[in-house]
Scaffold this active site. Sequence first.
Site, PDB file in Angstrom:
ATOM      1  CG  ASN A 168      -7.217  -6.717   3.934  1.00  0.00           C
ATOM      2  OD1 ASN A 168      -8.397  -6.483   4.166  1.00  0.00           O
ATOM      3  ND2 ASN A 168      -6.380  -7.088   4.875  1.00  0.00           N
ATOM      4  CB  ILE A 169      -7.666 -11.142  -0.834  1.00  0.00           C
ATOM      5  CG1 ILE A 169      -9.075 -10.551  -0.984  1.00  0.00           C
ATOM      6  CG2 ILE A 169      -7.689 -12.667  -0.956  1.00  0.00           C
ATOM      7  CD1 ILE A 169      -9.665 -10.677  -2.377  1.00  0.00           C
ATOM      8  CD  GLU A 170      -3.570 -10.762   5.550  1.00  0.00           C
ATOM      9  OE1 GLU A 170      -3.470 -11.770   6.273  1.00  0.00           O
ATOM     10  OE2 GLU A 170      -3.405  -9.589   5.953  1.00  0.00           O
ATOM     11  CB  CYS A 175      -3.838  -3.359  -0.431  1.00  0.00           C
ATOM     12  SG  CYS A 175      -2.207  -3.543   0.285  1.00  0.00           S
ATOM     13  CD  GLU A 207      -5.674   0.777   0.147  1.00  0.00           C
ATOM     14  OE1 GLU A 207      -5.656  -0.478   0.190  1.00  0.00           O
ATOM     15  OE2 GLU A 207      -5.219   1.501   1.042  1.00  0.00           O
ATOM     16  CB  CYS A 225       0.979  -0.156   1.063  1.00  0.00           C
ATOM     17  SG  CYS A 225       0.586  -1.005  -0.485  1.00  0.00           S
TER      18      CYS A 225
HETATM   19  N1  THU Z   1      -3.575  -3.350   3.695  1.00  0.00           N
HETATM   20  C1  THU Z   1      -4.545  -2.850   2.881  1.00  0.00           C
HETATM   21  O1  THU Z   1      -5.439  -3.570   2.432  1.00  0.00           O
HETATM   22  N2  THU Z   1      -4.499  -1.522   2.584  1.00  0.00           N
HETATM   23  C2  THU Z   1      -3.601  -0.646   3.093  1.00  0.00           C
HETATM   24  O2  THU Z   1      -3.704   0.541   2.840  1.00  0.00           O
HETATM   25  C3  THU Z   1      -2.500  -1.129   3.921  1.00  0.00           C
HETATM   26  C4  THU Z   1      -2.477  -2.575   4.220  1.00  0.00           C
HETATM   27  C5  THU Z   1      -3.656  -4.762   4.080  1.00  0.00           C
HETATM   28  C6  THU Z   1      -2.713  -5.701   3.411  1.00  0.00           C
HETATM   29  C7  THU Z   1      -2.559  -6.801   4.442  1.00  0.00           C
HETATM   30  O3  THU Z   1      -3.597  -7.744   4.262  1.00  0.00           O
HETATM   31  C8  THU Z   1      -2.776  -6.107   5.764  1.00  0.00           C
HETATM   32  O4  THU Z   1      -3.408  -4.888   5.473  1.00  0.00           O
HETATM   33  C9  THU Z   1      -1.498  -5.870   6.543  1.00  0.00           C
HETATM   34  O5  THU Z   1      -0.541  -5.242   5.759  1.00  0.00           O
END
Ligand code: THU
Length: 134
Positions: A50-52, A61, A63, A94
């Site tokens: 995940n990269i915000e 996310c 995935e 998600c």
């Molecule tokens: N996130 C994922 O990378 N995969 C998931 O299945 C659910 C959520 C990440 C996105 C965000 O950076 C953090 O988790 C909180 O939502």
Amino acid sequence: MDLNLFNRPEENRLLEAAWTALASVYAPYSGIRVGAAVLTGSGQIYTGCNIENSSYSLTICAERCSIYHALAHGEKSFTVMVVVTDSEQVTSPCGACRQVLAEFAPQMPVLFVNPKGVSRFTVEQLLPHLFLLD
Ligand code: THU
């Protein structure tokens, strides 16, 4: 975390790759760390994390990151994905990721690992009655 959770060696290789991908997570806002690894029909493994972003909705996310990583390398078929997080709060992909995975691999099993345990569902099970165009 035990990285030998599965009976199938390729699934353990994916778990190790997904775990390694946690080192690349950029999550200063949520603090939640997720790594993913997908095995392709050609036998390659592609990872993602995940990269915000400060504009929160631009976050990707793990995935989607992993499957886009594979697609960008020309991969067309996907065998299995392993997702791992060290957060007990995150238990399953998600909705946005389910829709993206359905586009490319509706039959693919997704093995989701968090400190509480493992879940295993195909993308179609995660997203029943999915929306696809011909
Ligand atoms: N996130 C994922 O990378 N995969 C998931 O299945 C659910 C959520 C990440 C996105 C965000 O950076 C953090 O988790 C909180 O939502």
